[in-house]
Design a protein around this motif. Structure first.
Motif, PDB file in Angstrom:
ATOM      1  N   ARG A   1       2.191   1.116  -8.509  1.00  8.95           N
ATOM      2  CA  ARG A   1       0.805   1.354  -8.861  1.00  8.95           C
ATOM      3  C   ARG A   1       0.213   0.153  -9.576  1.00  8.95           C
ATOM      4  O   ARG A   1      -0.914  -0.264  -9.325  1.00  8.95           O
TER       5      ARG A   1
ATOM      6  N   ALA B   1       1.118  -2.810  -9.288  1.00 11.70           N
ATOM      7  CA  ALA B   1       0.906  -3.877  -8.309  1.00 11.70           C
ATOM      8  C   ALA B   1      -0.385  -3.649  -7.567  1.00 11.70           C
ATOM      9  O   ALA B   1      -1.103  -4.588  -7.224  1.00 11.70           O
ATOM     10  N   VAL B   2      -0.698  -2.365  -7.312  1.00 25.88           N
ATOM     11  CA  VAL B   2      -1.935  -2.042  -6.610  1.00 25.88           C
ATOM     12  C   VAL B   2      -3.135  -2.389  -7.472  1.00 25.88           C
ATOM     13  O   VAL B   2      -4.149  -2.890  -6.994  1.00 25.88           O
ATOM     14  N   GLN B   3      -2.965  -2.144  -8.797  1.00 25.03           N
ATOM     15  CA  GLN B   3      -4.147  -2.251  -9.642  1.00 25.03           C
ATOM     16  C   GLN B   3      -4.499  -3.701  -9.951  1.00 25.03           C
ATOM     17  O   GLN B   3      -5.630  -4.002 -10.259  1.00 25.03           O
TER      18      GLN B   3
ATOM     19  N   ASN C   1      -6.865   0.932 -16.879  1.00 25.59           N
ATOM     20  CA  ASN C   1      -7.698   1.792 -16.049  1.00 25.59           C
ATOM     21  C   ASN C   1      -9.167   1.677 -16.376  1.00 25.59           C
ATOM     22  O   ASN C   1     -10.019   1.900 -15.527  1.00 25.59           O
TER      23      ASN C   1
END
Lengths: 121, 519
Positions: free
Chosen positions: B495, B497-499, B518
């Motif tokens: 996650r 890495a996605v962000q 976030n």
């Protein structure tokens, strides 16, 4: 979801309707699969074990789908359990879809590499 | 008699004759005196008087003689009459005598006849007596035979038949059983009975086997349906989850019914769990098999587990108890289940708020779950199948179950799971596994597992209800316990890495950092 591809083995005696107490509908609009869950409370003795595990797991923010994978339960069931905890104020939910648009998303190559890396695991 | 009558008449006649003679003499005297000359008168008178006197004397003498003759004649007549009478009497006596003689002869003949009869009767009597003696001897012999027979029958009833029936029930064939009882008095009877019993036994065994096989198939079907349903529950979204859960619930109840029949027919139980099952899962597994599971409230803080080989039986027994409890309490009333860990084992209490069992039912229920062997004939209509199942399971796994009136008004059922069936998971596994302390469990988990018991041959020993990998504790246990955090860590890394492409820490960041990411 994470169990797709596994042989259909039923190695847990408790049925899902006993986990949810017979409910099959999660509270509407509360969660989707990528909602991040953060626990606000310590697990209490006597608590349903799934609730306790969610609280332990979500000591740091965790997505609903991760919780489901961790618990080995369907996402819909996990949503119901999370709904209980949310109602009791033991967790808070954050929606990543409100992430600002300027946040950079990784490019496709990066994702592919990650995917390859995952598959090699 | 006639002489006596004639006698009084003779005397007066004689007297008259005498008187007439006297008178005639006197007249003749007078006449002679008157006729004779006066000179001669004195002589004539003297002579006449003498003649008259003689005459009178003759007459008197004649009269007296005549009287005497008359008397003699009378006496003669009397004598004749007497003689006649005597003769007649003699005649009568003769006839009488003859009659008496004939009578005597007749009576003698009768006496003779009677004697012969008596003789015959005596002979008969003797014969009868001998017959009686014979009959008595026969009766005695018969009685002795009857006593023997009775003793034989008693032996048959008390020893032989129970022994024969017992061996037949144990599965021996008729011929095998009857080998020992050849040449006995009741061999035919015994053979007939043994055949009937063996036939009945075969029928019973066949019926039980058919039921057990059918139940086994239904169990297998239910198990595979459960697996498929679970897989579908994972695969499909929440729009069909409710339907799938309902199907799951129905399948679970059908499976319980099949399990009950399997238990009553002595077949193996439906499933065997290869790992200890936590108490919470035991309770929920039981709960899932009854209809009104939503009225049951579980109160358990126990972290214990039940050994895998007994878990299915405990769940099934508990399900039957819960089913009874929900059936006998009106729908709004809840059934409460409490778990308590004791030194002697694990106590599960089921309390309902129903009407409570009557004294009779309480005793019947106690008997049904007591240690007595299951009698299928007790499963007649009106008896609860569930309690018989619970009794059979309790015997199998050594559970002790007791009933008591509940303080909440209904019935309380207390099930004690003996200590040897209860496993206490290591505290490390029960402790909250924090993701931030992720490396720690991997390091501590193998240590926390007790060193596996080693057999004499140096091989690791598997405890009952444990898999070999659980016993060795080196391969599967860490993978099971710590594998999940590993997976979660990978997802966290994914996650992050996605962000963002910023530097990804090898371990997930502490929770405080993430909201920043976030926001």
């Amino acid at each position: 979801m994470t169990r797709v591809g596994q042989p259909a083995r039923d190695d847990d005696p408790d049925r899902l309707y006993t986990v949810t107490g017979g409910r099959s509908q999660a509270p509407q609009h509360a969660f989707d699969v990528v909602t991040l869950i953060v626990s606000e409370d310590e697990p209490q003795p006597g608590m349903q074990s799934e609730h306790a595990r969610i609280l332990r797991l979500c000591a740091r923010p965790t997505a609903v789908v991760e919780v489901a994978a961790e618990l080995g339960l369907p996402v819909s069931v996990v949503k119901i359990l999370l709904g209980d905890l949310l109602e009791a104020g033991r967790i808070t939910a954050r929606h990543p879809r409100f992430v600002p648009a300027q946040a950079k998303l990784p490019d496709l190559d990066m994702l592919k590499q990650v995917l390859h890396g995952l598959q090699k695991l | 008699m006639t002489a006596r009558l004639r006698r009084p008449t003779g005397a007066p006649v004689g007297l008259l004759c005498a008187l007439a003679a006297v008178l005639a003499g006197a007249g003749a005297v007078v006449a002679a005196r008157a006729a004779a000359p006066s000179a001669e008168r004195s002589v004539v008178a003297l002579w006449a008087s003498a003649a008259a006197l003689a005459w009178c004397a003759a007459v008197v003498a004649a009269v007296v003689l005549r009287g005497r003759v008359g008397r003699l004649r009378v006496q003669l007549a009397e004598g004749q009459a007497r003689v006649e009478a005597a003769h007649a009497a003699a005649l009568r006596a003769g006839t009488d005598t003859a009659a008496a003689v004939s009578e005597a002869q007749a009576s003698r003949a009768r006496a003779n006849a009677a004697r012969t009869e008596a003789e015959a009767a005596r002979i008969e009597l003797l014969a009868a007596r001998s017959e009686t003696v014979e009959a008595r001897a026969e009766a005695a012999a018969a009685r002795a035979a009857a006593d023997d027979e009775r003793a034989e029958l008693a032996r048959l009833a008390e020893q032989t038949i129970p022994q024969v029936v017992g061996r037949l029930r144990a599965g021996a064939s008729v011929d095998t059983v009857l080998v020992e009882h050849r040449q006995t008095a009741h061999e035919d009877l015994l053979r007939l009975m043994a055949r009937e019993v063996a036939y009945g036994e075969r029928q019973r065994a066949a019926a039980l086997a058919v039921c057990a096989t059918a139940a086994g198939r239904v169990q297998a079907l239910a198990t595979s349906m459960h697996a498929e349903l679970r897989e579908m529950e994972h695969r499909h979204g929440e729009e069909v989850l409710g339907d799938l859960l309902r199907l799951d619930h129905s399948t679970a109840q059908a499976g319980r019914m099949a399990d009950s029949i399997a238990v009553l027919t002595g077949a193996r139980s439906g499933r065997r769990w290869t790992k200890p099952i936590a108490v919470e899962s035991i309770l929920r597994g039981a709960l899932g098999r009854i209809g009104a599971y939503q009225r049951v409230r579980l109160h358990s803080a126990s972290t214990a587990a039940v050994a895998g080989y007994a878990a299915e039986g405990v769940m099934h027994a508990l399900a039957e108890l819960l089913d009874n409890a929900t059936n006998f309490s009106a729908p709004p009333a809840e059934v409460h289940v409490y778990v308590e860990e004791l030194h002697s084992g694990l106590v599960i209490t089921v309390e309902d708020g129903g009407l409570g069992l009557s004294e009779v039912w309480l005793r019947r229920a106690e008997r049904a779950v007591s240690g007595e062997a299951l009698d299928l004939t007790a499963l007649s209509a009106g008896t609860r199948l569930g309690l018989a199942v619970v009794g059979a399971l309790a015997r199998k796994h050594g559970l002790s179950i007791s009933f008591r009136p509940s303080s909440r008004g209904g019935t309380g059922v207390v099930m004690l799971i003996p200590e040897q069936l209860v496993a206490h998971p290591e505290p490390a596994a029960a402790q909250p596994v924090r993701v931030t302390a992720r490396p720690a469990p991997a390091a501590t988990a193998p240590q926390s597992v007790p060193p596996p018991p080693i057999t004499d041959g140096g091989l690791p020993k598997r405890r009952r209800g444990q898999t070999m990998s659980a016993a060795t504790g080196s391969v599967a246990a860490p993978a099971a316990k710590t594998g999940r955090p590993e997976t979660a860590g990978r997802f966290g890394a994914f996650r992050q890495a996605v962000q963002g492409p910023q530097s990804v820490p090898p371990h997930p960041a502490p929770p405080a950092d993430l909201p920043k990411d976030n926001s």
